[in-house]
Design an enzyme around this catalytic site. Sequence first.
Site, PDB file in Angstrom:
ATOM      1  N   ASP A 213       0.906  -1.153   0.000  1.00 45.69           N
ATOM      2  CA  ASP A 213       0.000   0.000   0.000  1.00 45.69           C
ATOM      3  C   ASP A 213       0.941   1.196   0.000  1.00 45.69           C
ATOM      4  O   ASP A 213       1.585   1.479   1.004  1.00 45.69           O
ATOM      5  CB  ASP A 213      -0.874  -0.014   1.258  1.00 45.69           C
ATOM      6  CG  ASP A 213      -1.794   1.211   1.327  1.00 45.69           C
ATOM      7  OD1 ASP A 213      -1.572   2.161   0.537  1.00 45.69           O
ATOM      8  OD2 ASP A 213      -2.705   1.236   2.159  1.00 45.69           O
ATOM      9  N   HIS A 214       1.041   1.871  -1.139  1.00 47.19           N
ATOM     10  CA  HIS A 214       2.118   2.849  -1.299  1.00 47.19           C
ATOM     11  C   HIS A 214       2.044   3.976  -0.268  1.00 47.19           C
ATOM     12  O   HIS A 214       3.018   4.669  -0.024  1.00 47.19           O
ATOM     13  CB  HIS A 214       2.132   3.425  -2.711  1.00 47.19           C
ATOM     14  CG  HIS A 214       1.006   4.373  -2.990  1.00 47.19           C
ATOM     15  ND1 HIS A 214      -0.202   3.955  -3.476  1.00 47.19           N
ATOM     16  CD2 HIS A 214       0.905   5.701  -2.820  1.00 47.19           C
ATOM     17  CE1 HIS A 214      -0.994   4.991  -3.593  1.00 47.19           C
ATOM     18  NE2 HIS A 214      -0.357   6.067  -3.212  1.00 47.19           N
ATOM     19  N   HIS A 276      -5.860   3.256   2.600  1.00 50.52           N
ATOM     20  CA  HIS A 276      -5.122   4.414   3.116  1.00 50.52           C
ATOM     21  C   HIS A 276      -5.668   4.934   4.451  1.00 50.52           C
ATOM     22  O   HIS A 276      -4.914   5.186   5.391  1.00 50.52           O
ATOM     23  CB  HIS A 276      -5.148   5.558   2.102  1.00 50.52           C
ATOM     24  CG  HIS A 276      -4.628   5.185   0.754  1.00 50.52           C
ATOM     25  ND1 HIS A 276      -3.710   4.183   0.576  1.00 50.52           N
ATOM     26  CD2 HIS A 276      -4.879   5.687  -0.476  1.00 50.52           C
ATOM     27  CE1 HIS A 276      -3.428   4.076  -0.710  1.00 50.52           C
ATOM     28  NE2 HIS A 276      -4.123   4.976  -1.366  1.00 50.52           N
TER      29      HIS A 276
END
Lengths: 525, 383
Positions: A213-214, A276
């Site tokens: 998950d960047h 996020h």
Amino acid sequence: MSDGVAVADVEAAPAANPLREGLRLPRTPEPCTLAIFGATGDLTHRKLMPALYNLSLAGSLPAGFSVVGFARRDKEHETFRQEMRESVGQFSRNRPLDPHVWGTFSKALHYLPSQFDDIQAYHRLKSELDRLDRERGGGGNRLFYLATPPSFYGLIVQQLGAAGLQHGGDCNGRQGWARIIVEKPFGHDLASAQELNGQLHQVFDESQVYRIDHYLGKETVQNILVLRFANGFFEPIWNRRYVDHVQVTVAEAVGVELRGAYYEEAGALRDMVQSHLMQLTTLTAMEPPVAYDADAVRDEKVKVLRAIRPITGSQVAEFTARGQYGAGWEAGKPAPAYRDEPRVAPSSNTETFAAIKLFVDNWRWQGVPFYLRTGKHLPARASEIVIQFKRPPHTLFTSGAEALEPNFLVLRIQPDEGITLRFGVKVPGQTMQIRSVNMDFLYGASFGVDSPDAYERLLLDAMLGDSTLFTRRDEVERSWAFITAILQGWKEQAAPPFPNYAAGSWGPQAAEELIERDGRSWHRP
Amino acid sequence: MASSEQVTTVGTWAGNNTDVSAVQAQLTRLWRDAAEQAQRQGLPAAARTSVLTLVAYAEDPRTIERVSEAIAALVEHHPSRAVLVLAEPGASPSLDTEISTRCLVARPHVCHEQILLRAHGTVVEQLSSAVSSLLLRDLPTFLWWPSDVAGNPDILRRLIALSDRLIVDSATSADPVASLKALSQIIARRRGIAVTDMQWARLTGWREVTAQFFDAGSARHYLAAIEQVRIDVDGDHLATAPMAGLLFAGWLASRLGWRPATDRTQLEPPGRYAVNAGGRSIAIELRARPNRPGGERQLASVSLLAGRDGRTVSFSIEQQTSDTMTTRVEGGDFPTEDRHMQLADASDARLLTHELGIFGRDRAYEEALSVAVGLLRVDAGAE
């Protein structure tokens, strides 16, 4: 000073490279080969290849590093290299491209045209990896990157297992390692996430799986942990005794653009909240880990997810709000309604905005609401966490004190990464007039080193075998369990009359009411 | 490294024969004027961020100019106070002061203030008390000594007493033996101060690339088989050139446990040194290479020659252009393709930015320095 490396030791090479000790750039991984599935896709062009080039430019890639692009389109190595050169030239944070560095980097790029369902292609990949180990010194270490549409994940993993690629290659009698990076989304609900994890675990051990998950690769997200646990004065007040509530906002100024087809299936809750926003929430709410290592940090994040009170059935009306943008304005230009975007159904009920009020039922946070919101076509691009503190227990200063805002701490993730602390001060003069002032701290104003792109950090971490910033199986499934219950609740309720907010506004009225019912209001980024 | 954002001067002030308390008052006035102006323009008055005090001392106006340019480029990275001292010990006593305050145009709370003290005559000897009263309270003080570290030991010692970190640049050394001795004494005498060297920072990329040769387990065997090290340094002759080379040789030797040979009965030829590795003798050769533009006194190439199984393997790095280097491995079972890499920007501003981010001791540097001292047979004992 290290001990002498004597002749007698020639046959037994030192386990660690003694020249690495005390280097200011200690993060260079062992030689390895990265095989990218979906090497002609957008992610490879925009993110992966620029990140790899930037790592190469910084000297952070090992000498024996290679890339094998594995994709369906038929093309030669040179064509692939030329396409990647154009992408790097367009999307790298370091431009213009350095021809010398590119010359070296491009020799590491190879292409294998293949169908994902063709087992022979995986045997050819294995031969190619063995060849690269021999000719370029890859050390038998393999990193697989799933950059394809998620529907191919299960198939590719199964074929990798069938070809025996879940194990590293043999290199001079030493077994290399094999790891797999899985790009989000990890499923679209709890059942599909469990199914995907099951498929991964049939072939790979959890320690080999890196779910990316960047957001976790962003410096400022990592700084949440540093701020909380490297300072002595935040933790004592980071709890229900002093915190009134927490707000987590991830606002996007743009609409769905060309991602209409994907977004129709996803929506804001799946696309942003499950990943996020839940990451930001767990990092904000977690207990101090016993160590800064992969399992200790992720154990604490999972505990938070376990403690989040589920929102089920009709509770969604009280604890959530959803919206979809209508026509409006983006940066002074007219913006179409979501339903008029390309590849979006004219009667779509997909949400482009989601707000949630949740509680973390544990000792630290009992009774403290966490308000989460995300949306497209909001007035500004902003990601931030607001910790709002309780008012002082007794009002000592009567004059002007009613206008005094509560203290809050804002952790800004983007843009202008930094921290703002708001507190009251006396206005100079004869009267006891009080005003709120901001004390701002900007990361970019204090440190000279440019932050690496999130993909640079995460690719390097995966090569180094550090999974702290990747999502573990139980974390993904706990998060999906919470989100799936809300999705189910929404399914059981009639959708609001979409569109219910104008592009360029801060979301639907229902989101305002969600927080105003509690006598609070959203912080304006 | 130029500042990527536009900087504006918010205020300036100059005074002759000033007393330091007046400097503090003028600074307060300059910031108050700026706040009032912002208020008149309807802009928010924001708190400024301060990170550190940077003190620099020189007796040469050109050096102070160089220092000032580097600091100006740091505004967006290290909002701080810089106290620059330009000393003229021979002149009649006076202390003249110039102040300038600068902020980023786009982010007006990111600011920097620079105080230039022009100290003349005997005032120079009293400088440390003036500098002391201008340090930002409770924030670290970095002392940047841009000149030869052996040049002015008394003043250096007094300013070190005020500082948490000392940043030197041994590339400016006129006499490597004297500089190595001075640096060794500072480190040995340290009272809580950490020392690093901008010349050492210029070697970071070279050290990294050298280490990369041996990251693979199969290549690591060759570390124990190195027989010869050749280091070329840009320069017309060795007398002015070797600091970069000496530090690099010192680093390699200290990391691999090589010790300067103690049984030397006669002096080696200039630039040739012998080290001992568990009973083996290894030759280190420093050579001067005619100067290239911009490359003065810096590494030009490094070769490590290792013998194993009757074969010689050469691991070499060569600077190709001002910002690129090439690595090559010849012999052995290694991939033979050359690698091209970018050398990091080595401007004063960039190096300084990195140095200002380091607070602790750099033991690798201290150990490299210690070996370099041994190679030159410097007596680093008491003064």
